[in-house]
Design an enzyme around this catalytic site. Structure first.
Site, PDB file in Angstrom:
ATOM      1  N   CYS A 189       0.869  -1.173   0.000  1.00 40.81           N
ATOM      2  CA  CYS A 189       0.000   0.000   0.000  1.00 40.81           C
ATOM      3  C   CYS A 189       0.906   1.223   0.000  1.00 40.81           C
ATOM      4  CB  CYS A 189      -0.913  -0.003   1.217  1.00 40.81           C
ATOM      5  SG  CYS A 189      -1.976   1.467   1.328  1.00 40.81           S
ATOM      6  N   GLU A 226      -3.808   1.164  -6.079  1.00 41.63           N
ATOM      7  CA  GLU A 226      -2.859   0.141  -6.503  1.00 41.63           C
ATOM      8  C   GLU A 226      -2.712   0.223  -8.019  1.00 41.63           C
ATOM      9  OE1 GLU A 226      -0.800  -1.623  -5.045  1.00 41.63           O
ATOM     10  OE2 GLU A 226      -1.470  -1.895  -2.983  1.00 41.63           O
TER      11      GLU A 226
END
Length: 346
Positions: free
Chosen positions: A2, A127
């Site tokens: 992340c 992402e």
């Protein structure tokens, strides 16, 4: 992993969105610790600061361990034992912490065993999917209820707006060797990606064994959040059982506008249709919006509902000037606008 998040709610609405019930069943809102330091952002990267929930007992020893506070912390954990005078001199990246090694690595083990567990708050996270033409970014977040309200009314006891993504984290407190203000920092715990999003950041299989992509460890629901935070009642070995992949997430593709962390505007979150030739560019209207977001705070004279400028883009269909940034997000992510958020089909 992340490496980028968004959290667009202002300080007061963030507090309301984090309402919880304490050990006695009383409905509470976490108190802000130095709320003036918090700044909403649509594109937040490591080394920036972000909102975190933690137990008040870490700051006040006689507090109930179920009581929560909000604090703005720097993303990228600096261990309390770090001896150099400048945290930026650390030779390793601590923005993410893999769940399978967090009790082995000294950067995290000490803090975790001391109960320094926190919850990192965000609208969602970004992402990137690798493909032959480059990387395609996606925005990933909790499914939102159909009755979620873009505009919150004064006096409403229960929060009906955007449901925040709640990610498990570890924090620590570092004191400069020469003295000075204590620095609070955090890392986001990651787990193997769930089936729904594993296609986005699939990694090559390493020699000797396979390895799935990583995603944040998401705490789904207030019970899980409470157990993760309550270090006095829930020991470490029990708490780590909460760290599991979740399938309760949705996502949509967004523009490569988000690729640069310098681009901090609502366009970062806006859904796009894959294959569209036109990309989002920083427009004068988005710059006005960015200035409004940076200068706004609930209750401040500068932020009035009619201060939100009228603007349009290829992703917005005539939004009302009374929409807040959270309202625009709600419209974009499927309540009123298109395309709607989706789950990955098997």
């Amino acid at each position: 992993m992340c490496g980028r998040t968004a959290c667009s709610l202002g300080a007061e609405n963030l507090r309301r969105a984090c309402a919880y019930r304490d050990r006695r069943g009383r409905r509470r809102q976490p108190e802000w610790i130095q709320a003036e330091r918090y700044r909403p952002s649509d594109n937040k990267g490591p080394q920036s600061s972000g909102p975190v929930l933690l137990p008040r007992r870490h700051l006040q020893q006689d507090a109930d361990s179920s009581e929560r506070v909000l604090m703005d912390m720097r993303w990228g954990l600096v261990p309390s034992w770090f001896k150099k005078d400048d945290p930026s001199k650390m030779q390793f990246n601590t923005s993410n912490c893999r769940s399978d090694t967090m009790l082995k690595k000294s950067s995290y083990k000490g803090a975790l065993l001391k109960g320094k567990r926190c919850v990192v708050l965000a609208d969602g996270f970004y992402e990137w999917q690798q493909h032959s033409g480059g990387k395609q970014p996606y925005f990933i977040y909790f499914p939102q209820t159909k009755d979620a309200e873009a505009e919150e009314k004064e006096g409403d006891e229960e929060w009906r707006g955007w449901r925040l993504l709640t990610m498990a984290g570890i924090f620590d407190c570092w004191e400069p060797p020469a003295g000075g203000e204590m620095l609070y920092t955090y890392t986001i715990i990651t787990v193997d990606a769930s089936k729904d999003v594993s296609f986005i950041h699939h990694r090559q299989v390493r020699a000797g064994g396979g390895a799935a992509g990583q995603m944040p460890a998401i705490l789904d629901g207030d019970e899980a959040i409470g157990k993760w935070l309550d270090f006095a009642e829930v020991p470490t070995q029990e708490a780590v059982k909460l760290i599991q992949p979740t399938e309760n997430i949705v996502f949509h593709p967004v523009s490569t506008f988000v690729n640069s962390v310098r681009n901090n505007a609502p366009e970062c979150l806006a859904p796009i249709e894959l294959g569209a030739k036109k990309e989002v560019k920083a427009t004068p209207s988005s710059k006005v919006m960015l200035g409004w977001l940076k200068n706004s705070q609930e209750g401040s004279p500068q932020k009035k509902e009619n201060d939100l400028p009228r603007w349009t883009s290829q992703f917005i269909h005539s939004p009302s000037p009374k929409k807040t940034s959270a309202g625009i997000l709600q419209q974009w992510l499927g309540k009123e606008g298109e395309p709607a958020a989706k789950k990955r089909k098997a």
